[in-house]
Design a protein around this motif. Structure first.
Motif, PDB file in Angstrom:
ATOM      1  N   VAL A  21       0.844  -1.197   0.000  1.00  0.00           N
ATOM      2  CA  VAL A  21       0.000   0.000   0.000  1.00  0.00           C
ATOM      3  C   VAL A  21       0.879   1.248   0.000  1.00  0.00           C
ATOM      4  N   PHE A  22       1.879   1.283   0.855  1.00  0.00           N
ATOM      5  CA  PHE A  22       2.782   2.425   0.930  1.00  0.00           C
ATOM      6  C   PHE A  22       3.462   2.668  -0.421  1.00  0.00           C
ATOM      7  N   LYS A  23       3.990   1.632  -1.019  1.00  0.00           N
ATOM      8  CA  LYS A  23       4.668   1.761  -2.319  1.00  0.00           C
ATOM      9  C   LYS A  23       3.703   2.308  -3.376  1.00  0.00           C
ATOM     10  N   THR A  24       2.478   1.822  -3.392  1.00  0.00           N
ATOM     11  CA  THR A  24       1.486   2.261  -4.382  1.00  0.00           C
ATOM     12  C   THR A  24       1.119   3.723  -4.184  1.00  0.00           C
ATOM     13  N   VAL A  25       0.925   4.125  -2.931  1.00  0.00           N
ATOM     14  CA  VAL A  25       0.585   5.530  -2.630  1.00  0.00           C
ATOM     15  C   VAL A  25       1.694   6.449  -3.121  1.00  0.00           C
ATOM     16  N   VAL A  26       2.954   6.056  -2.874  1.00  0.00           N
ATOM     17  CA  VAL A  26       4.086   6.868  -3.328  1.00  0.00           C
ATOM     18  C   VAL A  26       4.073   6.996  -4.846  1.00  0.00           C
ATOM     19  N   GLU A  27       3.858   5.887  -5.529  1.00  0.00           N
ATOM     20  CA  GLU A  27       3.910   5.885  -6.998  1.00  0.00           C
ATOM     21  C   GLU A  27       2.726   6.619  -7.618  1.00  0.00           C
ATOM     22  N   CYS A  28       1.594   6.661  -6.890  1.00  0.00           N
ATOM     23  CA  CYS A  28       0.416   7.388  -7.379  1.00  0.00           C
ATOM     24  C   CYS A  28       0.454   8.869  -6.995  1.00  0.00           C
ATOM     25  N   GLY A  29       1.334   9.215  -6.057  1.00  0.00           N
ATOM     26  CA  GLY A  29       1.464  10.605  -5.659  1.00  0.00           C
ATOM     27  C   GLY A  29       0.506  11.049  -4.583  1.00  0.00           C
ATOM     28  N   GLY A  30      -0.110  10.103  -3.875  1.00  0.00           N
ATOM     29  CA  GLY A  30      -1.006  10.465  -2.797  1.00  0.00           C
ATOM     30  C   GLY A  30      -2.095   9.431  -2.583  1.00  0.00           C
ATOM     31  N   ILE A  31      -2.796   9.572  -1.454  1.00  0.00           N
ATOM     32  CA  ILE A  31      -3.821   8.599  -1.073  1.00  0.00           C
ATOM     33  C   ILE A  31      -5.003   8.616  -2.037  1.00  0.00           C
ATOM     34  N   THR A  32      -5.465   9.833  -2.383  1.00  0.00           N
ATOM     35  CA  THR A  32      -6.639   9.933  -3.257  1.00  0.00           C
ATOM     36  C   THR A  32      -6.373   9.263  -4.604  1.00  0.00           C
ATOM     37  N   ALA A  33      -5.215   9.528  -5.162  1.00  0.00           N
ATOM     38  CA  ALA A  33      -4.877   8.954  -6.469  1.00  0.00           C
ATOM     39  C   ALA A  33      -4.690   7.442  -6.408  1.00  0.00           C
ATOM     40  N   ALA A  34      -4.377   6.892  -5.221  1.00  0.00           N
ATOM     41  CA  ALA A  34      -4.127   5.455  -5.081  1.00  0.00           C
ATOM     42  C   ALA A  34      -5.393   4.649  -4.840  1.00  0.00           C
ATOM     43  N   GLU A  35      -6.518   5.349  -4.572  1.00  0.00           N
ATOM     44  CA  GLU A  35      -7.760   4.628  -4.246  1.00  0.00           C
ATOM     45  C   GLU A  35      -8.160   3.641  -5.325  1.00  0.00           C
ATOM     46  N   LEU A  36      -8.137   4.105  -6.578  1.00  0.00           N
ATOM     47  CA  LEU A  36      -8.605   3.264  -7.685  1.00  0.00           C
ATOM     48  C   LEU A  36      -7.694   2.062  -7.884  1.00  0.00           C
ATOM     49  N   ARG A  37      -6.387   2.294  -7.855  1.00  0.00           N
ATOM     50  CA  ARG A  37      -5.447   1.198  -8.088  1.00  0.00           C
ATOM     51  C   ARG A  37      -5.523   0.151  -6.981  1.00  0.00           C
ATOM     52  N   LEU A  38      -5.677   0.620  -5.749  1.00  0.00           N
ATOM     53  CA  LEU A  38      -5.731  -0.308  -4.612  1.00  0.00           C
ATOM     54  C   LEU A  38      -7.129  -0.855  -4.364  1.00  0.00           C
ATOM     55  N   ASN A  39      -8.123  -0.209  -4.974  1.00  0.00           N
ATOM     56  CA  ASN A  39      -9.525  -0.602  -4.744  1.00  0.00           C
ATOM     57  C   ASN A  39      -9.856  -0.547  -3.246  1.00  0.00           C
ATOM     58  N   LYS A  40      -9.394   0.539  -2.616  1.00  0.00           N
ATOM     59  CA  LYS A  40      -9.618   0.738  -1.185  1.00  0.00           C
ATOM     60  C   LYS A  40      -9.986   2.197  -0.948  1.00  0.00           C
ATOM     61  N   GLY A  41     -10.723   2.442   0.130  1.00  0.00           N
ATOM     62  CA  GLY A  41     -11.092   3.801   0.481  1.00  0.00           C
ATOM     63  C   GLY A  41      -9.950   4.535   1.160  1.00  0.00           C
ATOM     64  N   LYS A  42     -10.096   5.889   1.266  1.00  0.00           N
ATOM     65  CA  LYS A  42      -9.038   6.713   1.850  1.00  0.00           C
ATOM     66  C   LYS A  42      -8.746   6.326   3.288  1.00  0.00           C
ATOM     67  N   SER A  43      -9.800   6.066   4.050  1.00  0.00           N
ATOM     68  CA  SER A  43      -9.591   5.768   5.469  1.00  0.00           C
ATOM     69  C   SER A  43      -8.829   4.460   5.650  1.00  0.00           C
ATOM     70  N   ALA A  44      -9.136   3.451   4.813  1.00  0.00           N
ATOM     71  CA  ALA A  44      -8.449   2.157   4.921  1.00  0.00           C
ATOM     72  C   ALA A  44      -6.982   2.306   4.524  1.00  0.00           C
ATOM     73  N   ILE A  45      -6.720   3.101   3.485  1.00  0.00           N
ATOM     74  CA  ILE A  45      -5.335   3.326   3.058  1.00  0.00           C
ATOM     75  C   ILE A  45      -4.569   4.079   4.144  1.00  0.00           C
ATOM     76  N   SER A  46      -5.191   5.111   4.686  1.00  0.00           N
ATOM     77  CA  SER A  46      -4.547   5.896   5.741  1.00  0.00           C
ATOM     78  C   SER A  46      -4.246   5.036   6.966  1.00  0.00           C
ATOM     79  N   MET A  47      -5.142   4.113   7.283  1.00  0.00           N
ATOM     80  CA  MET A  47      -4.942   3.225   8.433  1.00  0.00           C
ATOM     81  C   MET A  47      -3.749   2.303   8.199  1.00  0.00           C
TER      82      MET A  47
END
Length: 309
Positions: A21-47
């Motif tokens: 998750v951390f690697k994906t967020v970095v490569e997407c440039g932020g949590i919001t941009a990583a939601e679609l790729r990870l198929n997860k909501g912002k709160s779950a990614i932030s957690m």
């Protein structure tokens, strides 16, 4: 921040997920941009990011209204995460290759004239199979039709490729292609120089024939019924030798006879009448249900047949 480091010798599935998750967020440039790729909501990614930071005892990134950015420690962990995930993927690939690569021995019994057959380029089949399965020891025996079927029945052969003299309930027979057979005589035979108009069934009956054991053509069998079958041959090579001797008339597959017809060593007699065709089969024993090497060899055969069809 309380430090509770990850045990790098035994990374859990949860920790691996958090690192991914951390690697994906970095490569997407932020949590919001990583939601679609990870198929997860912002709160779950932030957690997941928070849990990873707690396990490592360091702040990996700044995230909020001002945007997303890595800390110096975060940059180091990101580089390590990329290497870790790349290594895991490499391990998966190598494991898959090891699991899919076969070992052992494959016993093949093929028609004794297989190397002459232009419809099935057996040398190309062998090359393709060996390149795909380099750890399989291939044992090939060239035999006549009766011997091929018997070898499969007895378990000596994992696979036979040939015509089938007779059906057997114990065998699986997969049709591969058809081979044409014609009646030939050698250049030393009296009929070699005969005009086509001079040839007839009555004429042929004055001469000696080599018996054909794989004949499954009732019409041709009736024509040959009272011909002088005075010889037999255990395989096609020997049948060809007997035809080339000039003493006998005999049937050969056209692909095998091609070399000698082109060099005018043999000729076909009454090809419109004295001809037939045989089905060539991949022959396996019904009791041997699991044999991946055999099945992959059959697949290689079919691939070459499709290529040349």
């Amino acid at each position: 921040m309380t430090k509770s480091p990850i045990n790098t010798e035994n990374i859990s599935d949860v920790e691996l997920r958090q690192i991914t998750v951390f690697k994906t967020v970095v490569e997407c440039g932020g949590i919001t941009a990583a939601e679609l790729r990870l198929n997860k909501g912002k709160s779950a990614i932030s957690m997941d990011l928070s849990s990873l930071e707690q396990r490592l005892g360091m702040t990996l990134c700044h995230r909020g209204p001002s945007g997303f950015s890595l800390t110096e420690q975060g940059k180091s962990i990101y580089a390590a995460a990329k290497q870790l995930i790349a290594n895991i993927e490499l391990f998966r690939q190598q494991t898959h290759e090891a699991q899919s690569q076969l070992t052992g021995k494959l016993n093949l019994h093929l028609a004794d004239n297989a190397v002459w057959d232009h419809q099935l380029d057996i040398s190309e089949v062998i090359a393709n199979f060996h390149q795909a399965e380099p750890n399989i020891y291939i044992n090939i025996v060239g035999s006549g039709p009766n011997e091929v079927a018997q070898a499969v029945l007895s378990g000596q052969a994992d696979l036979g490729i040939d015509v089938l003299p007779r059906q057997s309930a114990a065998l699986n027979c997969l049709p591969l292609y058809k081979e044409d057979l014609f009646l030939y005589c050698g250049d030393k035979h009296p009929l070699f120089s005969a005009n086509c108009e001079e040839l007839s069934l009555a004429t042929l009956k004055h001469y000696e024939f080599i018996r054909i054991v794989t004949l499954r053509d009732p019409k041709l069998e009736a024509l040959l019924d009272d011909c002088r079958m005075t010889a037999s041959a255990s395989n096609l090579d020997m049948r060809a030798a007997m035809i080339l001797s000039g003493q006998y008339l005999g049937f050969l597959p056209s692909h095998m006879a091609k070399h000698w017809t082109q060099t005018q060593k043999i000729r076909a007699l009454m090809p419109e009448t004295m001809s037939t065709c045989n089905d060539v089969y991949a022959i396996t024993n019904k009791s041997q249900t699991y044999n991946p090497a055999r099945d992959r060899f059959i697949a290689a055969v079919n691939k070459v047949l499709q290529k040349h069809s």
